[in-house]
Design a protein around this motif. Sequence first.
Motif, PDB file in Angstrom:
ATOM      1  N   TRP A   1     -18.975  44.198  36.926  1.00 54.64           N
ATOM      2  CA  TRP A   1     -18.797  44.188  35.550  1.00 54.64           C
ATOM      3  C   TRP A   1     -17.245  44.677  35.403  1.00 54.64           C
ATOM      4  CZ3 TRP A   1     -21.488  42.906  31.349  1.00 54.64           C
ATOM      5  CH2 TRP A   1     -22.881  43.152  31.537  1.00 54.64           C
ATOM      6  N   PHE A   2     -16.395  44.069  34.553  1.00 48.38           N
ATOM      7  CA  PHE A   2     -15.022  44.323  34.074  1.00 48.38           C
ATOM      8  C   PHE A   2     -14.953  44.606  32.956  1.00 48.38           C
ATOM      9  CE2 PHE A   2     -12.881  43.122  38.358  1.00 48.38           C
ATOM     10  CZ  PHE A   2     -13.871  42.814  39.178  1.00 48.38           C
ATOM     11  N   ARG A   3     -13.810  45.014  32.446  1.00 48.29           N
ATOM     12  CA  ARG A   3     -13.358  45.255  31.154  1.00 48.29           C
ATOM     13  C   ARG A   3     -12.144  44.944  30.927  1.00 48.29           C
ATOM     14  NH1 ARG A   3     -14.745  51.660  30.242  1.00 48.29           N
ATOM     15  NH2 ARG A   3     -12.569  52.553  31.398  1.00 48.29           N
ATOM     16  N   GLN A   4     -11.747  44.323  29.578  1.00 45.41           N
ATOM     17  CA  GLN A   4     -10.226  44.130  29.251  1.00 45.41           C
ATOM     18  C   GLN A   4     -10.148  44.723  27.753  1.00 45.41           C
ATOM     19  OE1 GLN A   4      -8.991  40.191  29.760  1.00 45.41           O
ATOM     20  NE2 GLN A   4      -6.932  40.596  29.851  1.00 45.41           N
TER      21      GLN A   4
ATOM     22  N   LEU B   1      -4.076  44.759  27.631  1.00 45.67           N
ATOM     23  CA  LEU B   1      -4.054  45.451  29.094  1.00 45.67           C
ATOM     24  C   LEU B   1      -4.954  44.522  29.935  1.00 45.67           C
ATOM     25  CD1 LEU B   1      -5.457  49.020  28.357  1.00 45.67           C
ATOM     26  CD2 LEU B   1      -3.028  48.155  28.550  1.00 45.67           C
ATOM     27  N   GLU B   2      -4.552  44.536  31.064  1.00 43.50           N
ATOM     28  CA  GLU B   2      -5.276  43.621  32.135  1.00 43.50           C
ATOM     29  C   GLU B   2      -6.623  43.846  32.463  1.00 43.50           C
ATOM     30  OE1 GLU B   2      -1.390  42.895  35.258  1.00 43.50           O
ATOM     31  OE2 GLU B   2      -3.198  43.995  36.019  1.00 43.50           O
ATOM     32  N   ARG B   3      -7.431  42.936  32.971  1.00 41.56           N
ATOM     33  CA  ARG B   3      -8.747  43.123  32.872  1.00 41.56           C
ATOM     34  C   ARG B   3      -8.954  44.168  34.222  1.00 41.56           C
ATOM     35  NH1 ARG B   3     -12.629  37.852  32.858  1.00 41.56           N
ATOM     36  NH2 ARG B   3     -10.929  37.818  31.052  1.00 41.56           N
ATOM     37  N   GLU B   4      -9.878  45.052  34.003  1.00 38.89           N
ATOM     38  CA  GLU B   4     -10.042  46.082  35.180  1.00 38.89           C
ATOM     39  C   GLU B   4     -11.371  46.151  35.483  1.00 38.89           C
ATOM     40  OE1 GLU B   4      -8.941  50.058  33.722  1.00 38.89           O
ATOM     41  OE2 GLU B   4     -10.760  50.081  32.249  1.00 38.89           O
ATOM     42  N   PHE B   5     -11.599  46.584  36.758  1.00 40.25           N
ATOM     43  CA  PHE B   5     -12.663  46.589  37.355  1.00 40.25           C
ATOM     44  C   PHE B   5     -13.672  48.008  36.829  1.00 40.25           C
ATOM     45  CE2 PHE B   5     -16.162  46.853  40.700  1.00 40.25           C
ATOM     46  CZ  PHE B   5     -16.280  48.146  41.056  1.00 40.25           C
ATOM     47  N   VAL B   6     -14.852  47.646  36.658  1.00 37.63           N
ATOM     48  CA  VAL B   6     -15.864  48.819  36.092  1.00 37.63           C
ATOM     49  C   VAL B   6     -16.897  49.246  37.200  1.00 37.63           C
ATOM     50  CG1 VAL B   6     -17.431  49.461  34.423  1.00 37.63           C
ATOM     51  CG2 VAL B   6     -15.371  47.988  33.717  1.00 37.63           C
ATOM     52  N   ALA B   7     -17.681  48.314  37.575  1.00 38.87           N
ATOM     53  CA  ALA B   7     -18.675  48.689  38.643  1.00 38.87           C
ATOM     54  C   ALA B   7     -18.953  47.247  39.105  1.00 38.87           C
ATOM     55  CB  ALA B   7     -19.836  49.319  37.873  1.00 38.87           C
TER      56      ALA B   7
ATOM     57  N   ALA C   1     -28.529  41.366  35.731  1.00 36.63           N
ATOM     58  CA  ALA C   1     -27.838  42.773  36.133  1.00 36.63           C
ATOM     59  C   ALA C   1     -27.696  43.584  34.704  1.00 36.63           C
ATOM     60  CB  ALA C   1     -26.295  42.337  36.648  1.00 36.63           C
ATOM     61  N   TYR C   2     -27.438  44.917  34.876  1.00 40.19           N
ATOM     62  CA  TYR C   2     -27.249  45.709  33.823  1.00 40.19           C
ATOM     63  C   TYR C   2     -26.250  46.765  33.999  1.00 40.19           C
ATOM     64  CZ  TYR C   2     -32.265  44.264  33.054  1.00 40.19           C
ATOM     65  OH  TYR C   2     -33.256  43.762  32.892  1.00 40.19           O
ATOM     66  N   LEU C   3     -25.523  47.077  32.797  1.00 38.72           N
ATOM     67  CA  LEU C   3     -24.666  48.209  33.134  1.00 38.72           C
ATOM     68  C   LEU C   3     -25.097  49.305  31.895  1.00 38.72           C
ATOM     69  CD1 LEU C   3     -22.003  49.156  34.438  1.00 38.72           C
ATOM     70  CD2 LEU C   3     -20.858  48.294  32.308  1.00 38.72           C
ATOM     71  N   GLN C   4     -25.524  50.540  32.398  1.00 40.30           N
ATOM     72  CA  GLN C   4     -26.176  51.650  31.349  1.00 40.30           C
ATOM     73  C   GLN C   4     -24.692  52.406  31.004  1.00 40.30           C
ATOM     74  OE1 GLN C   4     -28.918  52.066  29.763  1.00 40.30           O
ATOM     75  NE2 GLN C   4     -27.865  53.777  28.669  1.00 40.30           N
ATOM     76  N   MET C   5     -24.411  52.455  30.054  1.00 37.01           N
ATOM     77  CA  MET C   5     -23.081  53.184  29.633  1.00 37.01           C
ATOM     78  C   MET C   5     -23.464  54.270  28.767  1.00 37.01           C
ATOM     79  SD  MET C   5     -20.536  50.029  28.967  1.00 37.01           S
ATOM     80  CE  MET C   5     -21.128  49.654  27.355  1.00 37.01           C
ATOM     81  N   ASN C   6     -23.256  55.554  29.307  1.00 37.68           N
ATOM     82  CA  ASN C   6     -23.541  56.778  28.556  1.00 37.68           C
ATOM     83  C   ASN C   6     -22.388  57.634  28.318  1.00 37.68           C
ATOM     84  OD1 ASN C   6     -26.276  56.150  28.881  1.00 37.68           O
ATOM     85  ND2 ASN C   6     -26.551  57.429  30.787  1.00 37.68           N
ATOM     86  N   SER C   7     -22.511  58.589  27.437  1.00 33.61           N
ATOM     87  CA  SER C   7     -21.243  59.420  27.043  1.00 33.61           C
ATOM     88  C   SER C   7     -20.017  58.541  26.782  1.00 33.61           C
ATOM     89  CB  SER C   7     -21.014  60.601  28.085  1.00 33.61           C
ATOM     90  OG  SER C   7     -22.241  61.366  28.341  1.00 33.61           O
ATOM     91  N   LEU C   8     -20.174  57.483  25.938  1.00 39.48           N
ATOM     92  CA  LEU C   8     -19.104  56.595  25.689  1.00 39.48           C
ATOM     93  C   LEU C   8     -17.969  57.144  24.972  1.00 39.48           C
ATOM     94  CD1 LEU C   8     -21.285  53.336  24.773  1.00 39.48           C
ATOM     95  CD2 LEU C   8     -19.302  53.507  26.529  1.00 39.48           C
ATOM     96  N   LYS C   9     -16.888  56.932  25.293  1.00 39.70           N
ATOM     97  CA  LYS C   9     -15.510  57.435  24.820  1.00 39.70           C
ATOM     98  C   LYS C   9     -14.842  56.376  24.108  1.00 39.70           C
ATOM     99  CE  LYS C   9     -15.132  60.505  28.927  1.00 39.70           C
ATOM    100  NZ  LYS C   9     -14.299  60.906  29.993  1.00 39.70           N
TER     101      LYS C   9
ATOM    102  N   TYR D   1     -16.974  42.050  30.645  1.00 32.70           N
ATOM    103  CA  TYR D   1     -17.437  40.830  31.264  1.00 32.70           C
ATOM    104  C   TYR D   1     -18.029  41.022  32.623  1.00 32.70           C
ATOM    105  CZ  TYR D   1     -13.428  38.941  28.531  1.00 32.70           C
ATOM    106  OH  TYR D   1     -12.696  38.642  27.775  1.00 32.70           O
ATOM    107  N   CYS D   2     -19.219  40.203  32.715  1.00 29.24           N
ATOM    108  CA  CYS D   2     -20.010  40.274  33.999  1.00 29.24           C
ATOM    109  C   CYS D   2     -19.494  39.000  34.984  1.00 29.24           C
ATOM    110  CB  CYS D   2     -21.563  40.296  33.800  1.00 29.24           C
ATOM    111  SG  CYS D   2     -21.914  38.590  32.997  1.00 29.24           S
ATOM    112  N   ALA D   3     -19.585  39.209  36.442  1.00 27.72           N
ATOM    113  CA  ALA D   3     -18.904  38.359  37.115  1.00 27.72           C
ATOM    114  C   ALA D   3     -19.823  38.209  38.221  1.00 27.72           C
ATOM    115  CB  ALA D   3     -17.554  38.475  37.405  1.00 27.72           C
ATOM    116  N   SER D   4     -19.911  37.150  39.052  1.00 25.12           N
ATOM    117  CA  SER D   4     -20.846  37.102  40.339  1.00 25.12           C
ATOM    118  C   SER D   4     -19.681  36.658  41.458  1.00 25.12           C
ATOM    119  CB  SER D   4     -21.692  36.014  40.042  1.00 25.12           C
ATOM    120  OG  SER D   4     -21.338  34.970  40.095  1.00 25.12           O
ATOM    121  N   ARG D   5     -20.155  37.125  42.670  1.00 20.47           N
ATOM    122  CA  ARG D   5     -19.211  36.860  43.809  1.00 20.47           C
ATOM    123  C   ARG D   5     -20.335  36.289  45.029  1.00 20.47           C
ATOM    124  NH1 ARG D   5     -14.694  38.676  47.194  1.00 20.47           N
ATOM    125  NH2 ARG D   5     -15.686  39.689  49.030  1.00 20.47           N
ATOM    126  N   SER D   6     -19.838  35.165  45.805  1.00 20.63           N
ATOM    127  CA  SER D   6     -20.619  34.836  46.793  1.00 20.63           C
ATOM    128  C   SER D   6     -20.577  35.261  48.005  1.00 20.63           C
ATOM    129  CB  SER D   6     -20.709  33.270  46.763  1.00 20.63           C
ATOM    130  OG  SER D   6     -19.094  32.964  47.164  1.00 20.63           O
TER     131      SER D   6
END
Length: 121
Positions: free
Chosen positions: A34-37, A41-47, A76-84, A92-97
């Motif tokens: 998972w990334f976010r933008q 700003l540039e797209r950044e890694f999340v998890a 795939a899931y991204l559980q986000m708690n205590s959001l700010k 964005y979700c992404a896959s890698r081989s």
Amino acid sequence: QLQASGGGLVQAGDSLRLSCAASGRTFSSYIMGWFRQAPGLEREFVAAISRSGYTAYADSVKGRFTISRDIDKNTAYLQMNSLKPEDTAVYYCASRSRIALAYRPDEYDAWGQGTQVTVSS
């Protein structure tokens, strides 16, 4: 193909769960990330999560976000708690081989369309 969903408008401290449905490939063979933008700003890694379930997180979300995957559902899931408010971005979700976890956008092979997450203060 990857299809991200689950974004929305929430208040600070709330939770959201993002989903990334994969189709047209052997889901269990891929690293999922998972990334976010945010605007300007540039797209950044999340998890990211490996095929064996090993996970990695950006320092900014560690302890608040949890990545997981359901092989049977090809999702795939991204559980986000205590959001700010600073979590506001298009996610964005992404896959890698390849086997190793990766943290740069250019290391991923396929991308979903993005889902907007807005956190109000």
